[in-house]
Write an enzyme that holds these catalytic residues in place. Structure first.
Site, PDB file in Angstrom:
ATOM      1  N   MET A   1       0.848  -1.197   0.000  1.00  0.00           N
ATOM      2  CA  MET A   1       0.000   0.000   0.000  1.00  0.00           C
ATOM      3  C   MET A   1       0.882   1.245   0.000  1.00  0.00           C
ATOM      4  SD  MET A   1      -3.032   0.870   2.669  1.00  0.00           S
ATOM      5  CE  MET A   1      -1.980   1.019   4.100  1.00  0.00           C
ATOM      6  N   HIS A   2       0.631   2.139  -0.957  1.00  0.00           N
ATOM      7  CA  HIS A   2       1.435   3.364  -0.985  1.00  0.00           C
ATOM      8  C   HIS A   2       0.713   4.556  -1.607  1.00  0.00           C
ATOM      9  CE1 HIS A   2       1.919   1.824  -5.055  1.00  0.00           C
ATOM     10  NE2 HIS A   2       2.199   3.056  -5.418  1.00  0.00           N
ATOM     11  N   ARG A   3      -0.546   4.363  -2.064  1.00  0.00           N
ATOM     12  CA  ARG A   3      -1.244   5.478  -2.731  1.00  0.00           C
ATOM     13  C   ARG A   3      -1.461   6.624  -1.758  1.00  0.00           C
ATOM     14  NH1 ARG A   3      -0.763   4.858  -7.598  1.00  0.00           N
ATOM     15  NH2 ARG A   3      -0.927   2.683  -8.139  1.00  0.00           N
TER      16      ARG A   3
ATOM     17  N   ARG B   1       7.086   5.922   1.417  1.00  0.00           N
ATOM     18  CA  ARG B   1       6.041   6.918   1.693  1.00  0.00           C
ATOM     19  C   ARG B   1       5.144   6.446   2.838  1.00  0.00           C
ATOM     20  NH1 ARG B   1       2.551  10.581  -0.903  1.00  0.00           N
ATOM     21  NH2 ARG B   1       3.547  10.472  -2.922  1.00  0.00           N
TER      22      ARG B   1
END
Ligand code: UD1
Length: 367
Positions: A206-208, A241
């Site tokens: 997950m990185h959005r 991120r």
């Protein structure tokens, strides 16, 4: 001799360019490929390890732009890439995917009247909150040759008024790399390192920005993970991120405290392939992983409200579940309680896309 500058910048670009470079090198009597890395991704785990895993040649030129705001990163790439084109004077610039490097290189080439081929053209989420959607729209509006991975992409481009003779349906080049790498990935010790058995764990990425940049959203997803890890272990390699946001929002300690959740550094290509291909379920907000799980028939829950890759839903094993805690939990439990869905591998996801891509570039060069 056709001189072709291939551009990569971020993690999801590397596995798409690797088979294309290979194919171009096979035609060394006619083609002179060069590789430019913008340096958008620069950590060992986000960049260098992929070159090793994919047996890619080192980049001929690295622009070393690093991280910055969208405008600044895009501008830095443009300034540096303009100098490259002035010196190199290529016949083609080849860009892949939808990252900032893709769009920046395209803008520069288009203004210098160098022809651009876009690999993975035509995908649309219709969500302009996604930076990638802006990158796709700009890149496709300017590219001279649009190489699409699926039929829906052709339709999107035609609807936007792009001339049919610029569009070539070539299939999904990332699946070339996937099929070529399956055997080698079996050498990976990743399952033993995380102490998990095939079919008895979930893999997560997950990185959005839409999932990780807002504290309440990220905390809500963590609530869902907390419930799911009670049923089966979750292995979660964490993008820089995401790690930064977990820390900033004071959530990292809580995540580390969940017994069934293992957080790790980002994994290399082969380790991650070995991981998800042996998992019971994948949770992700990535674009590429929706496709890779479809190609291998692994159930995938996509933590987004839309996808630019609709064939993974209509034909593959992907489901869009959004980022609401209760919906994620419910869908994950439903997936675990039912047999894995029987998907189909989409048309031309056959391991031969790179051949069709390089054929198309050579053919377009004759006009
Ligand atoms: C980029 C792509 C996204 C892709 C993702 C895969 C854009 C707009 N987004 O998002 O489409 O899915 O790559 O990873 O191009 N950072 C590091 N080390 C690195 C790279 C990044 O620490 O090697 C950190 C920095 O704090 C940086 C942040 O991650 O500011 C975001 O990096 P950036 O390249 O801007 O976007 P991604 O979120 O990685």
């Amino acid at each position: 001799m056709l001189k072709i500058i291939n551009v990569v910048g971020a993690r999801p670009n590397f596995m798409k360019i690797a088979p294309v470079i290979d194919e171009m090198r096979r035609r060394a009597d006619r083609l002179q490929p060069r590789l430019v890395h913008t340096g958008q991704h620069y950590d060992e785990t986000m960049s260098e390890s992929f070159f090793t895993d994919l047996a890619m040649p080192q980049a001929d030129i690295n622009l070393e732009v690093g991280s910055a705001s969208h405008a600044e990163q895009t501008a830095r790439i443009m300034m540096a890439f303009e100098q490259v084109l002035i010196t190199e004077r290529p016949d083609w610039v080849v860009v892949v995917g939808d990252v900032n490097s893709t769009m920046a290189a395209t803008l520069v080439a288009a203004k210098m009247a160098v022809r651009v081929a876009h690999i993975e053209a035509g995908l649309r989420s219709r969500d302009r909150q996604m930076p990638e959607e802006i990158n796709r729209l700009v890149t496709d509006a300017l590219a001279d040759l649009l190489l699409t991975p699926s039929r829906d992409a052709d339709e999107n481009l035609q609807r936007e008024g792009i001339a049919a003779d610029k569009i070539r349906f070539v299939g999904n080049v990332m699946i070339d790399t996937l099929f070529r790498s399956l055997e080698r990935a079996k050498q990976s010790t990743v399952l033993a390192r995380f102490n998990v058995r095939p079919g008895a764990f979930a893999a997560m990425t997950m990185h959005r920005p839409s999932n990780v940049d807002d504290r309440a959203t990220l905390a809500g997803i963590l609530d869902a993970i907390e419930a799911i890890q009670k049923r089966l272990p979750i292995i979660f390699p964490v993008h820089p991120r995401t790690r930064a946001r977990l820390e900033e929002f004071g959530l990292l300690k809580r995540a580390h405290g969940l017994r069934g959740l293992t957080l790790s550094e980002p994994l290399g290509y082969l380790d991650f392939l070995q991981l998800y291909s042996n998992s019971r379920l994948v949770l992700t907000d990535s674009g590429g992983i929706q496709e890779e799980t479809t190609a291998l028939g692994i159930p995938c829950l996509t933590l987004r409200h839309n996808t630019e890759r609709p064939v993974t839903i209509s034909q593959g094993t992907n489901r869009i579940v959004g980022n609401d805690t209760e919906v994620i939990r419910r869908e994950a439990f439903a997936a675990l309680d039912s047999p894995s869905p029987r998907g189909r591998v989409p048309e031309l996801w056959d391991g031969q896309a790179a051949v069709r891509i390089v054929d198309a570039i050579e053919e377009a060069s004759r006009f």
